[in-house]
Scaffold this motif. Sequence first.
Motif, PDB file in Angstrom:
ATOM      1  N   SER A 197       0.711  -1.293  -0.005  1.00 21.44           N
ATOM      2  CA  SER A 197       0.084   0.050   0.077  1.00 21.44           C
ATOM      3  C   SER A 197       0.858   1.481  -0.088  1.00 21.44           C
ATOM      4  O   SER A 197       0.469   2.228  -0.752  1.00 21.44           O
ATOM      5  N   ALA A 198       1.967   1.219   0.857  1.00 22.14           N
ATOM      6  CA  ALA A 198       2.606   2.546   0.767  1.00 22.14           C
ATOM      7  C   ALA A 198       3.296   2.647  -0.474  1.00 22.14           C
ATOM      8  O   ALA A 198       3.409   4.023  -0.967  1.00 22.14           O
ATOM      9  N   GLY A 199       3.707   1.556  -1.342  1.00 24.75           N
ATOM     10  CA  GLY A 199       4.396   1.995  -2.565  1.00 24.75           C
ATOM     11  C   GLY A 199       3.406   2.367  -3.602  1.00 24.75           C
ATOM     12  O   GLY A 199       3.747   3.081  -4.462  1.00 24.75           O
ATOM     13  N   LEU A 205       1.371   6.793  -6.987  1.00 24.69           N
ATOM     14  CA  LEU A 205       0.255   7.615  -7.561  1.00 24.69           C
ATOM     15  C   LEU A 205       0.493   8.964  -7.257  1.00 24.69           C
ATOM     16  O   LEU A 205       0.100   9.811  -7.979  1.00 24.69           O
ATOM     17  N   MET A 206       1.126   9.118  -6.271  1.00 26.95           N
ATOM     18  CA  MET A 206       1.463  10.716  -5.874  1.00 26.95           C
ATOM     19  C   MET A 206       2.316  11.253  -7.018  1.00 26.95           C
ATOM     20  O   MET A 206       2.383  12.419  -7.540  1.00 26.95           O
ATOM     21  N   THR A 207       3.393  10.588  -7.312  1.00 27.38           N
ATOM     22  CA  THR A 207       4.155  10.805  -8.489  1.00 27.38           C
ATOM     23  C   THR A 207       3.610  10.714  -9.893  1.00 27.38           C
ATOM     24  O   THR A 207       3.673  11.881 -10.740  1.00 27.38           O
ATOM     25  N   LEU A 208       2.524  10.060 -10.063  1.00 25.78           N
ATOM     26  CA  LEU A 208       1.695  10.074 -11.266  1.00 25.78           C
ATOM     27  C   LEU A 208       0.860  11.237 -11.399  1.00 25.78           C
ATOM     28  O   LEU A 208       0.900  11.954 -12.273  1.00 25.78           O
ATOM     29  N   PRO A 228      -1.591  15.753 -15.997  1.00 27.16           N
ATOM     30  CA  PRO A 228      -2.275  16.775 -15.618  1.00 27.16           C
ATOM     31  C   PRO A 228      -3.780  16.525 -15.150  1.00 27.16           C
ATOM     32  O   PRO A 228      -4.332  17.071 -14.533  1.00 27.16           O
ATOM     33  N   ARG A 229      -4.317  15.389 -15.708  1.00 27.47           N
ATOM     34  CA  ARG A 229      -5.634  14.870 -15.589  1.00 27.47           C
ATOM     35  C   ARG A 229      -5.673  13.556 -14.942  1.00 27.47           C
ATOM     36  O   ARG A 229      -6.024  12.281 -15.425  1.00 27.47           O
ATOM     37  N   VAL A 230      -5.358  13.649 -13.536  1.00 27.72           N
ATOM     38  CA  VAL A 230      -5.372  12.253 -13.038  1.00 27.72           C
ATOM     39  C   VAL A 230      -6.472  12.532 -11.602  1.00 27.72           C
ATOM     40  O   VAL A 230      -6.023  13.572 -10.746  1.00 27.72           O
ATOM     41  N   ARG A 231      -7.498  11.569 -11.258  1.00 29.76           N
ATOM     42  CA  ARG A 231      -8.342  12.221 -10.088  1.00 29.76           C
ATOM     43  C   ARG A 231      -8.367  10.766  -9.380  1.00 29.76           C
ATOM     44  O   ARG A 231      -8.394   9.774  -9.798  1.00 29.76           O
TER      45      ARG A 231
END
Length: 252
Positions: A72-74, A79-82, A87-90
């Motif tokens: 989960s940490a990974g 996804l924080m990096t993604l 520009p459009r990740v929700r």
Amino acid sequence: MLKKLLRSSRVAADAAPAPAPGSRIYAIGDIHGCRVELERLLAMIDADDAARGSAETTLIFLGDLVDRGPDSAGVIARLMTLAQERPRVRFLKGNHEELFLHALSGAKDALRMFCRVGGKETVLSYGVGRAEYDSLDYPELAARMEALVPAGHRAFLDGFEDFIVSGDYAFVHAGVRPDVPLEEQKPSDLRWIRDSFLDHRGAFPKMIVHGHTITPEVDRRPNRIGVDTGAYASGKLTALGIEDRQTWILNT
């Protein structure tokens, strides 16, 4: 003339739903700590997106990034990096994000439930050994989590949305309360509802795309589409692609 009007209205009523004009959406089901499957699916999405030509592409994660799976940490870090790169990740807040955040805030009952529904694997992913985990009581575990989970991870999860609308589609984690307008839905229903939503046969305000309830394959119904294929148990992490009035499936 009357027959023509009736025929045209029937075609309109039967027309497949569509997202906002010019958009292409990939709705990703519950990840539950499956970092390897996430990487594979992201590569598949990138290849599929490139092959389909230009569009305003949005990735929507339907919630439950954490618990049950091994990393989960990974998953959160990836996804924080993604989100910084694209520009459009929700992201939608699932019931497991809600429990994780409540547990981190010191709520004892939430911590107990968190541990019962796969939170142990999340704690282990932050560097706690199995023997240490088994030796901790709840106050000690709460203190250990407080020390180990970065503030940035908490802020990231806490910023997730309750629901997202695009054209004829609404994206939620668990579902919606029947006969309640989208803007009046309770966050608790959006994250936890099950039977009253799944069993509803009438129309919803939009075509609902959701996770939360595991099915072996994508669950297509006239009023909803379920995209949780149980990645932590099956190895199958799924994305639903949507563009114009077409949908397609990618999975690992």
